[in-house]
Design an enzyme around this catalytic site. Sequence first.
Site: not given
Ligand code: FAD
Length: 308
Positions: A137-138, A134
């Site tokens: 982010c980084d 990202c």
């Molecule tokens: P997610 O965080 O993906 O959470 C979704 C959850 O749903 C997960 O726990 C998953 O296991 C669960 N799930 C999936 N399918 C199912 C299912 N069928 N049944 C039940 N549960 C399920 N963003 C920033 O703002 N700053 C940063 O510094 C940053 N750094 C990042 C670094 C990395 C390495 C990564 C990968 C991402 C980073 N991001 C950062 C992006 C940020 O993490 C995401 O935008 C954010 O977490 C999205 O939130 P979400 O709740 O939509 O999804």
Amino acid sequence: PFDILVVGAGPAGSAAAVYAARKGLRTGLIAERFGGQVMDTAGIENFISVRETEGPKLAAALEAHVRQYDVEVISAQRVRELHAAAQPGALHHVVLESGASLRARTIILATGAHWRHLNVPGEEEYRTRGVAYCPHCDGPFFKGKPVAVAGGGNSGVEAAIDLAGISSHVTLLERDPALRADRLLQDKLRSLSNVSIMTNAVITKVEGNGTKMTGLTVQDGSGTARYLDVDGVFVQIGLLPNTDWLRGTIERTAFGEIIVDGRGMTSIPGIFAAGDATTTPYKQIVIAIGDGAKAALAAFDYLIRLPG
Ligand code: FAD
């Protein structure tokens, strides 16, 4: 049945659960893993009002906040199927991988996404120690240092343009003979003096010294292996929404993103979605949290309008 059942406990799902519970609604949260992608993150410096934190710390804070409320947390469970109500106002239900079934008046889908990996040696070992996904982010961690970007689509070229303003030099690596990004973006990229572009370039290994990444081995068009001396690589070969299990139910884009309107409403009345799993642009923690809050408020609005 639940008034609001949230699927996924990343930032979006956690925020939705807190907002729903604060309305006094019967709220369920299917939490395969609290924090979602946040758990895979080392340093976080752009979650506004928190100057600096770490992924597991923020994930624990999300969980603690949810648990302060009357939310029924269904831990360590994944959802396998969504069955929408036959008519508006009737109950929806989801089936868990365990076979159990849960019913709800409204559902908020917040299953997030994951970055497509290079799947080469060293990628896992040096993730967060050079290998990044990202740029928002980084990017700042690589100020004044040489980096590479893997992927010549719009995301890769956007990342390279972004990083060119921060790092000393950017090498864009595309495995195909040509970049796929829009012409306008490609023109912008080519106008920058500290960017080089390598096509027919396949990354075969992330090199490191045991502590951090030190470079990449790249195979060029002639099959010759070259060493690229870079401190980081931003992998931009696709962000895949975790929505395959929704095939044949709600409307999704060709990339699998759940199509939502400005209130997080999907194509099915009473089913909402939030965060990285949706068409909301810019996948970030602060945006996913805002999205989750929005979807919960929209679900509340929907519920108070149901007859009976
Ligand atoms: P997610 O965080 O993906 O959470 C979704 C959850 O749903 C997960 O726990 C998953 O296991 C669960 N799930 C999936 N399918 C199912 C299912 N069928 N049944 C039940 N549960 C399920 N963003 C920033 O703002 N700053 C940063 O510094 C940053 N750094 C990042 C670094 C990395 C390495 C990564 C990968 C991402 C980073 N991001 C950062 C992006 C940020 O993490 C995401 O935008 C954010 O977490 C999205 O939130 P979400 O709740 O939509 O999804």
